[in-house]
Scaffold this motif. Structure first.
Motif, PDB file in Angstrom:
ATOM      1  N   ILE A  29      -2.728  10.191   3.931  1.00  0.00           N
ATOM      2  CA  ILE A  29      -2.930   9.712   5.023  1.00  0.00           C
ATOM      3  C   ILE A  29      -4.293  10.118   5.759  1.00  0.00           C
ATOM      4  CG2 ILE A  29      -2.151  10.158   7.621  1.00  0.00           C
ATOM      5  CD1 ILE A  29       0.625  10.155   6.448  1.00  0.00           C
ATOM      6  N   ALA A  30      -4.777  11.224   5.325  1.00  0.00           N
ATOM      7  CA  ALA A  30      -5.922  11.810   5.864  1.00  0.00           C
ATOM      8  C   ALA A  30      -7.183  10.679   5.296  1.00  0.00           C
ATOM      9  CB  ALA A  30      -6.314  13.070   5.538  1.00  0.00           C
ATOM     10  N   GLU A  31      -7.136  10.261   4.363  1.00  0.00           N
ATOM     11  CA  GLU A  31      -8.067   9.743   3.513  1.00  0.00           C
ATOM     12  C   GLU A  31      -8.152   7.879   3.905  1.00  0.00           C
ATOM     13  OE1 GLU A  31      -8.339  12.104  -0.732  1.00  0.00           O
ATOM     14  OE2 GLU A  31      -6.880  10.118  -0.645  1.00  0.00           O
ATOM     15  N   VAL A  32      -7.192   7.365   4.478  1.00  0.00           N
ATOM     16  CA  VAL A  32      -7.213   6.089   5.035  1.00  0.00           C
ATOM     17  C   VAL A  32      -7.917   5.850   6.237  1.00  0.00           C
ATOM     18  CG1 VAL A  32      -5.122   5.362   3.550  1.00  0.00           C
ATOM     19  CG2 VAL A  32      -4.990   6.049   6.052  1.00  0.00           C
ATOM     20  N   ALA A  33      -8.208   6.840   6.900  1.00  0.00           N
ATOM     21  CA  ALA A  33      -8.831   6.968   8.348  1.00  0.00           C
ATOM     22  C   ALA A  33     -10.173   6.097   7.844  1.00  0.00           C
ATOM     23  CB  ALA A  33      -9.332   8.258   8.527  1.00  0.00           C
ATOM     24  N   PRO A  34     -10.543   5.319   8.914  1.00  0.00           N
ATOM     25  CA  PRO A  34     -10.000   5.228  10.345  1.00  0.00           C
ATOM     26  C   PRO A  34      -8.936   4.475  10.588  1.00  0.00           C
ATOM     27  CG  PRO A  34     -11.733   3.569  10.039  1.00  0.00           C
ATOM     28  CD  PRO A  34     -11.750   4.415   8.706  1.00  0.00           C
TER      29      PRO A  34
ATOM     30  N   VAL B 299       0.866  -1.221  -0.135  1.00  0.00           N
ATOM     31  CA  VAL B 299      -0.005  -0.075  -0.016  1.00  0.00           C
ATOM     32  C   VAL B 299       0.943   1.188  -0.063  1.00  0.00           C
ATOM     33  CG1 VAL B 299      -1.701   1.226   1.244  1.00  0.00           C
ATOM     34  CG2 VAL B 299      -1.868  -1.004   1.332  1.00  0.00           C
ATOM     35  N   ILE B 300       0.817   2.131  -0.804  1.00  0.00           N
ATOM     36  CA  ILE B 300       1.468   3.395  -1.066  1.00  0.00           C
ATOM     37  C   ILE B 300       0.345   4.452  -0.470  1.00  0.00           C
ATOM     38  CG2 ILE B 300       2.860   5.007  -2.469  1.00  0.00           C
ATOM     39  CD1 ILE B 300       3.580   2.566  -3.781  1.00  0.00           C
ATOM     40  N   ILE B 301       0.916   5.497   0.399  1.00  0.00           N
ATOM     41  CA  ILE B 301      -0.009   6.347   0.885  1.00  0.00           C
ATOM     42  C   ILE B 301       0.812   7.662   0.723  1.00  0.00           C
ATOM     43  CG2 ILE B 301      -0.811   7.391   3.083  1.00  0.00           C
ATOM     44  CD1 ILE B 301      -1.204   4.419   4.050  1.00  0.00           C
TER      45      ILE B 301
END
Length: 1357
Positions: free
Chosen positions: A465-470, A443-445
């Protein structure tokens, strides 16, 4: 009562036997088994093996329990097992303080005891009266505990006991690097009490770690709190080391029957079916006899030749035990179980028959397994003549319960009462079966939207990073911190996990914590760690390596998941580097280097990944298992805010340069370059350095080969003692270092040599070693200079120049010098600053500032005194011969020169020079500097007015802060030479350095650092990080760049040995200093440039190219160098030795002649180069060491470079023993020039051929191997004169007066090392003019034993 079925009757028979032979001995109070009727000691290992038969029988009853009494018998047997396992648990829990201490010290005296009193479970012998450290015993206990728990027994009762067992897991988790006393409690086989790394212990620990992982100790009734956690990487390290060792058991035992319990029941620790087969075959072919197997070769225990009055053996007497070692029937029991688990009925029957013949029948007809069989005293002579021919007698205990218990298990399996799966409920026996291919998920973030959009341009769609929450993404260090809470227990005083290391297997899982899910980025991607992390290409290379590693090492449920965050800092001039784009495209395609991968987003992989519950973070001890531990809560809150933010760096820029500073700039230009010590120019590698080789040679008739003053080479003078014998690194720890001079000459002091002065110091042995910081005597370096430099520093844009200025400031002022702009009137004892410095000491490494003995620079210029140094210059121009005295290690005290009473002063000018008010360095290295200053002498101490430091954001800016800023900028701009140098000055160290060294050592490779021959330090045992770094710095003196490069290369070597162990075959010692020299030499050959330029290029290679170059050198592949933008080089493999014009170096176009040279066929020099590489890498032919052993048997000794290998070594060591190989290796390492070393190896090979073909009964006295080589050289030159070969231009030339003089001064015209013609080094081994031919002729001429007349069969293979 109903009649019993046949099987029931047969089981009742076994139950009677078990009761009589085993349970009758169990102590009713503790449940432990005493060793015998007269010895009440209970060994952990024997007790666990004894109870296995009881456990097996209980499971057999459980299956046929058709009557109540069978159920009762089953329960009774089960409870006996529980009683014993709990008895051992209580005995170990009484020593919980030892478990806690051992996690820190790993000392044999802090280990759990190997045996306890069977009456009350208390210790029976003192910590140092027995070889207690036996990791295999504790591991066996944990392994069987796991298997019994899985079979349904309830052994552990409380959560405190769970914490204790979790700590036992930590106790064994570093088994791969802890030498212990092993399964026979002996350590080294001479039984002198030296522990060693044992394959049987490592294998058992690996099995225990795997069995314990995610096991609920409360069985089906437990919850998250009773689960044991193991970091998969620790088990895998044990496996890797085990595989590299087998079939060897340890350094002194080349084979051991104890390995049967590792490759088969109970451990099943090896996953490679071929390796299991090879190990078993080796044991059977060399250790099996009529009465069982020998434990290991030359095992003196209970043999008639053993002296029972002492515990240890003399080294020479081991040879007496050969062929009369005791044979142990126990191993037949292991072999029966081994084959039963492989369902090989024929072999089971064969060993059962053999075992029956040697068992002893008791009065009531029960078959007993005796402990061992020895040759009777009167038959020893016959047994020596014909091994295996004599009848033996029983010695030791009978029945031997360990063997008896395994025999009964074997019987239950043979008769079908037990299936193999019941003895192995955790299915460990299936480990060696083929597994399906692993698919690695990646996974690349992106760190933010901007980077996400940049990737989208290349058709790569990722989340931020913000979009992979939770799901929360954290760096590996957060996971490592969370794991320190595992196993903590206040009541027991246990502190949890100590090691901070989390490997790729641990970060490739998802973790759940209450209702949150965490993904962790791998440890190698952690940028705060080390400069190699800022080389993108290297990071990609490491990533590929780790993905490949996951493919082979992953054996957990679910697929591995690698999470990577792409950050701002990875961008190259605001673009995503091409290498990264290419790699992501490869990942997208589904395959990378032959591994299947899937690129996707975190939420897609939630269901397919392994998820571990971090339940141990609850505050169970306070009664709130559902709440997070308060410390964890605060840690997470802080970290989630901070972990991915960047630090800003300090800005040094200012206005334009003022012309008057140009002169200043010239005075520091090249400051960094002058610290380098890689020598390439002198043609004999390894011969540079001040103490000439001849001092250590026996035949010192020749004057030392000093370099001519007109040769433009860099002589760097180090002051360290030559390694005399195996001196330990610790003694060499406090060496003084000598620095090259980078200041104008002080006219008063340059007459005496630095070394004279130093010896004056050394003479005052009682005094602590005093390092003097001297006020600068030259008035033209008054206060103005520093201000100008700082002003200049602000103005220059060029990082290299900033580096030179800072290097100069560090040399004159010290790292913690306050860079205030004005008012430099201070400070002869500024103790406030000294305390400041002490605060930063944990990371700082400031000795180098303190003592600088100056040595002359290149080009024959006289070296003068250094400003801040001790004012001593050794002039190289007049070629003084400097002799080193060994330094005495004494505590180091640092004193300001201004405060030294004249009486102490080691040089007469000192008293006068202190009057000048130059500023001395305030960065003082020890807390005690201030109280030494408290008795100032009568000189002037009145100018100590404090200066107002320049404050930036309210704090003083020191030289160190400026260096840090420079380091970070150099990392961003990829100026690698500067990065390495500033990293060294800042005292940075590779995070994984200790781990890397351990990785090399545990795979039986020793490491040396420093430049041979005078400065090599050998590392033979794992050292703590700080000591390692100190050792490396001592080895390179002041050459920061090379010290950093050494650390870097060690990390790469460790990477290679993990991923491609085959590169290291037949190499025992890795000599990093020599490897660096060969790398520079290879660059100078490919680039066609001189040594200084080559070492400059070497230090400027990017980490990725450095690793690449190292790989080419290790694998012996031909390579060429092609130039890339910004002067960076790139290393390319080339298939043929002929390099196409295009890939030849492009650093500026080669013009005219150079262009021609570049395309000339490279074949000339090919053999010389190959010998040089093999010599530097210490590579030897296959089975070389065991063949040297056969030569030693036939002569009185072999002398190499004045070091004699005695024949007595064959009395002590067996041919395949690692200890023997290391002895030979140490002798060969006395030879500093790699190509000469290789010829000596070839000469030894010719000798082995002589012995193997039994041409002569004995080789006579001590053979001087170098004489053979020099004789071969003479013969070669005679032939060359006859055929007018190439060598007639140099060594075979008819000598006139001038040449004679040249030869006497030790310089060969062709530059061949050790007075051997360069052309001989460059001859192929075979052929009529080959080196082997000359060696064979030399052997025939030099050795008296070879007949001079008559026909002899002579074939050279």
């Amino acid at each position: 009562m109903r009649s019993r079925s046949n099987s029931g009757v047969r089981l009742d028979y076994y139950q009677r036997i078990v009761h009589r032979l085993i349970l009758a001995h169990q102590e009713p109070v503790t449940g432990l088994f005493p060793a015998s009727n007269v010895n009440s000691h209970a060994w952990i290992r024997d007790n666990v093996y004894c109870i296995l038969a009881v456990w097996g029988l209980s499971m057999a009853y459980k299956k046929i329990a058709d009557q109540d009494e069978d159920r009762a018998k089953c329960y009774e047997l089960e409870q006996s097992c529980v009683k014993l396992m709990r008895g051992l648990l209580m005995a170990m829990m009484n020593q919980k303080d030892k478990v806690e201490k051992f996690k820190m010290t790993q000392s044999p005296y802090d280990s759990l005891h190997a045996k306890y009193s069977s009456k009350n479970g208390l210790p029976v012998v003192g910590d140092n009266e027995w070889g207690h450290l036996q990791i295999d015993a504790v591991s066996l206990y944990l392994l069987i505990l796991a298997q019994m728990t899985a079979s349904g027994l309830q052994i552990v009762f409380s959560l405190d006991e769970v914490s204790f067992i979790q700590n036992l897991v930590f106790y064994i988790e570093s088994a791969y690097s802890i030498p212990d006393y092993g399964i026979w409690e002996r350590g080294d086989k001479t039984n002198h009490g030296e522990p060693e790394l044992n394959a049987s212990s490592i294998g058992m620990a690996k099995a225990a770690l795997e069995a314990m992982n995610e096991l609920d100790l409360f069985g089906a009734r437990g919850g998250p709190a009773s689960v044991i956690h193991v970091l998969a990487d620790e088990a895998h390290k044990c496996q890797a080391v085990l595989q590299s060792m087998l079939p060897r058991e340890s350094n002194s035992k080349e084979l051991d029957s104890g390995l049967l319990c590792v490759i088969g029941f109970p451990a099943f620790a090896v996953d490679d079916a071929q390796l299991i087969h090879n190990t078993k075959d080796a044991i059977l072919s060399r250790l099996q006899g009529k009465y069982g197997c020998k434990r290991f070769l030359r095992d003196g225990y209970r043999t008639p030749k053993e002296d029972p009055s002492r515990l240890y053996y003399e080294r020479w007497e081991l040879r007496m035990f050969e062929n009369i070692e005791c044979e142990w029937p126990l191993f037949y029991c292991y072999l029966i179980l081994f084959h039963a688990f492989q369902s090989d009925k024929r072999s089971v029957q064969e060993y059962a028959d053999r075992l029956e013949k040697i068992m002893v029948r008791s009065e009531d007809g029960i078959l007993l397994v005796p402990e061992s069989y020895a040759v009777p005293q009167d038959l020893v002579g016959f047994e020596y003549q014909k091994p295996g021919s004599q009848a033996r007698e029983v010695v030791g205990r009978c029945p031997f319960l360990w063997g008896q218990s395994l025999f009964i298990l074997g019987r239950l399996l043979q008769e079908g009462f037990l299936a193999v799966g019941e003895l192995d409920p955790l299915n460990r026996r299936l480990g060696a079966q083929k597994k399906p291919d692993v698919v690695v998920q990646v996974v690349i973030i992106a760190e933010d939207n901007e980077i996400r959009d940049k990737l989208a341009e290349h058709d790569l769609h990722v989340q931020t990073i913000a979009e992979v929450a939770p799901i929360e993404v954290q760096p590996a260090r957060v996971l490592s911190h969370l794991y320190t809470y595992l196993g903590r227990n206040r009541k027991l005083g246990l502190s949890g996990r100590k090691s901070r290391d989390v490997g790729i297997l641990s970060t490739s899982k998802l973790y759940s914590l209450k209702d949150r899910i965490f993904a962790f980025t791998p440890q190698f991607a952690d940028l705060s760690r080390f400069y190699i992390a800022s080389d993108n290409e290297l990071m990609i290379d490491i990533l590929k390596g780790e993905i490949n590693f996951l493919k082979s090492a992953w054996d957990l449920l679910g697929r591995p998941l690698v999470t990577l965050v792409l950050k701002r800092i990875h961008l190259d001039q605001d673009k995503i580097p091409l290498a990264m784009i290419q790699t992501m495209r490869k990942l997208k395609s589904g395959y990378i280097n032959g591994t299947r991968v899937m690129l996707g987003s975190l939420k897609d992989f939630l269901n397919t990944s392994a998820i571990t519950d971090l339940s141990f973070l609850g505050s169970t001890e306070d009664g709130y298992p559902d709440r997070l531990h308060p410390d964890v809560q605060t840690y997470l809150d802080e970290h989630l805010l901070r972990s991915f933010s960047n630090r800003s760096t300090m800005n040094l820029r200012g206005g334009q340069l003022r012309p008057r500073t140009l002169r200043r700039r010239m005075s520091c230009k090249g400051a960094i370059k002058k610290t380098r010590s890689i020598n390439v120019d002198s043609d004999n590698l390894g011969m540079e350095g001040p103490s000439p080789l001849t001092e250590r040679r026996l035949s010192s008739i020749v004057p030392p080969p000093w370099l001519q003053p007109n040769k433009q080479s860099h002589v760097s003078v180090f002051a360290t003692t030559p390694e005399e014998g195996p001196s330990s690194p610790r003694q060499l720890g406090h060496e003084l270092s000598v620095r090259e001079n980078i200041y104008p000459v002080d006219p008063h002091n340059s007459t005496r040599s630095a070394i004279d002065r130093r010896s004056e110091f050394v003479r005052q042995q009682e005094m602590p070693k005093i390092l003097i910081q001297r006020h600068r005597a030259d008035t033209n370096f008054a206060e103005t200079e520093v201000e100008e430099l700082i002003a200049m520093l602000r103005e220059t844009e060029n990082l290299e120049e900033q580096g030179d200025i800072l290097q100069y400031l560090v040399d004159t002022q010290g790292l913690d010098f306050n860079t205030a702009g004005l008012g430099f009137k201070n400070k002869s004892d500024d103790s406030a600053n000294a305390n400041n410095a002490a605060a930063e000491l944990d990371q700082a490494f400031m000795d180098e500032v303190v003592l600088e003995l100056a040595a002359g620079g290149g080009g024959g210029a006289a070296g003068g005194t250094s400003g801040a140094g001790a004012g001593a210059g050794a002039t190289v121009a007049d070629e003084q011969q400097v002799k080193h005295k060994p330094a005495i290690t004494l505590p180091t005290v640092i004193i300001d020169a201004a405060t030294i009473p004249a009486a102490l002063s080691s040089d007469p000018d000192n008293a006068n020079t202190s009057h000048t008010s130059g500023s001395s360095s305030s960065g003082s290295n020890h807390h005690n500097s201030s109280n030494i200053n408290s008795n100032p002498p009568h000189e002037n101490n009145n100018d100590s007015s404090q200066s107002e430091g320049m404050l930036e954001e309210g704090r003083v800016v020191t030289v160190r802060d400026l260096l840090k800023g420079l380091y970070e900028k150099a990392c961003q701009q990829k100026l690698w030479g500067l990065v390495r140098h500033t990293a060294g000055m800042l005292g940075k160290r590779v995070e994984d350095l200790a781990k890397a060294v351990t990785d090399l050592l545990v795979r039986q490779k020793q490491v040396t650092v420093g430049m041979p021959p005078n400065n090599e330090h050998t590392i033979t045992a794992p050292l703590p990080e700080v000591e390692l770094r100190q050792l490396i710095h001592d080895a390179y003196g002041d050459d920061e760049s090379t010290a950093m490069l050494t650390q870097e290369l060690m990390v790469y070597l460790a990477m290679f040995i993990r991923t491609e162990p085959q590169l290291f075959h037949e190499m025992l010692r890795l000599r990093v200093g020599l490897i660096i020299q060969v790398m520079a030499k290879e660059l100078s050959r490919t680039l066609n440039c001189d040594g200084e330029a080559a070492s400059e290029h070497l230090l400027n290679l990017s980490p990725f190219e450095m690793k690449n170059l190292l790989y080419h050198i290790l694998s012996g592949k031909e390579f060429a160098v092609s130039s890339v933008a910004r002067g960076n080089l790139s290393i390319v493999s080339c298939k043929s030795s002929r390099v196409s014009k295009k890939s030849q170096i492009g650093l500026g176009d080669p013009e005219g002649e150079d262009a021609l040279i570049a395309t000339i066929d490279d074949r000339q020099g090919q053999w010389l180069r190959r010998r040089r590489l093999d010599g530097a890498l210490n590579r030897v032919p296959r089975d070389f060491y065991s063949r040297v052993w056969t030569v030693l048997e036939k002569c009185q000794g072999l002398a190499i470079e004045g070091r004699v290998l005695q024949q007595s070594l064959t009395q002590e060591m067996t041919p395949g023993e690692l200890k023997f190989a290391l002895e030979v290796e140490t002798a060969l390492n006395q030879i500093p020039q790699p190509e000469y070393r290789q010829l000596v190896v070839e000469a030894l090979m010719v000798l082995t051929l002589v012995t193997e073909h039994n041409m002569v009964p004995t080789l006579g006295g001590i053979i001087y191997v170098e004489h053979l080589v020099h004789k071969a050289n003479q013969l070669f030159l005679e032939d060359q004169r006859k055929v007018q070969g190439d060598a007639t231009l140099c060594c075979a030339k008819i000598k006139d007066g001038k040449e004679q003089q040249q030869a006497a001064s030790g310089m060969l015209l062709c530059g061949g090392a050790a007075y051997i013609c360069q052309h001989l080094y460059d001859s192929a081994p075979s052929g009529s003019y080959g080196t082997m031919t000359y060696m064979s002729r030399a052997v025939a001429l030099v050795l008296d034993c070879v007949p001079k007349h008559g026909e002899m069969e002579c074939a050279i293979s």
